[in-house]
Design an enzyme around this catalytic site. Sequence first.
Site, PDB file in Angstrom:
ATOM      1  N   CYS A 163       0.807  -1.220   0.000  1.00 25.54           N
ATOM      2  CA  CYS A 163       0.000   0.000   0.000  1.00 25.54           C
ATOM      3  C   CYS A 163       0.838   1.266   0.000  1.00 25.54           C
ATOM      4  O   CYS A 163       0.322   2.334  -0.287  1.00 25.54           O
ATOM      5  CB  CYS A 163      -0.935   0.001   1.198  1.00 25.54           C
ATOM      6  SG  CYS A 163      -0.109   0.441   2.741  1.00 25.54           S
ATOM      7  N   GLU A 217       1.970  -3.315   6.208  1.00 27.22           N
ATOM      8  CA  GLU A 217       1.256  -4.142   5.229  1.00 27.22           C
ATOM      9  C   GLU A 217       0.072  -4.781   5.934  1.00 27.22           C
ATOM     10  O   GLU A 217       0.123  -5.054   7.140  1.00 27.22           O
ATOM     11  CB  GLU A 217       2.188  -5.202   4.632  1.00 27.22           C
ATOM     12  CG  GLU A 217       1.638  -5.874   3.400  1.00 27.22           C
ATOM     13  CD  GLU A 217       1.224  -4.863   2.337  1.00 27.22           C
ATOM     14  OE1 GLU A 217       0.017  -4.548   2.273  1.00 27.22           O
ATOM     15  OE2 GLU A 217       2.102  -4.394   1.596  1.00 27.22           O
TER      16      GLU A 217
END
Length: 282
Positions: free
Chosen positions: A2, A79
């Site tokens: 991300c 994560e």
Amino acid sequence: MCGRTSCHLPRDVLTRACAYQDRRGQQRLPEWRDPDKYCPSYNKSPQSNSPVLLSRLHFEKVPLGKGRRCVVLADGFYEWQRCQGTNQRQPYFIYFPQIKTEKSGSIGAADSPENWEKVWDNWRLLTMAGIFDCWEPPEGGDVLYSYTIITVDSCKGLSDIHHRMPAILDGEEAVSKWLDFGEVSTQEALKLIHPTENITFHAVSSVVNNSRNNTPECLAPVDLVVKKELRASGSSQRMLQWLATKSPKKEDSKTPQKEESDVPQWSSQFLQKSPLPTKRGT
């Protein structure tokens, strides 16, 4: 992945964490550009400014657009693992394994190379391979800098969390080769891009899910069974001790000084809305 990271070290401490040896074997510190743009945070989103390392050659001997290799710095990255059978996702903080060392002195005592390792808190920064670009508005104005982190297939240890991970440069030699576009060809540099197993992680609270949350709780290890702070060992225990005494703060505007050298050196550069760099003489 991300793209969410933590980089909360104060500016002078972050600088000493990036100390390196030049080709003559002398200890050096990177030189900041736009240091006031640095904003320490436990929870950086992809839209925020982040510190990166560039070769000084980008600003002195060749056009800025060439080379384009950089190293993105962070305490570590976050994560999220999808939980089977539910819509929930469990966040993890991922970072280099840390080695416990004795330290002495204070942050303000780093006035010589032999003191640098003693006065920063010995957290090993995660060094991620990246590429950058810059765009100058046709109508004039500030140059826009941007970067991206190169990703690879996850190593075995992280594959259960996510199928991708950053291309991590493990060690000063790998960082130097990636930055030295003048001597290290693209083909040679690409040999550094691969998964690494030299990584560790721990589960963290869902507090980190909201990028507006910027507290030490974002990094603190939690027990996945009872959702409370974990009595951690190893690197996680050192993380808890570290968080107990560290917090983001505005640093003095003074920039660390160092001698000029005729060899490539590192420069920390912010890659959003920085002013057009001027060419500096040797």
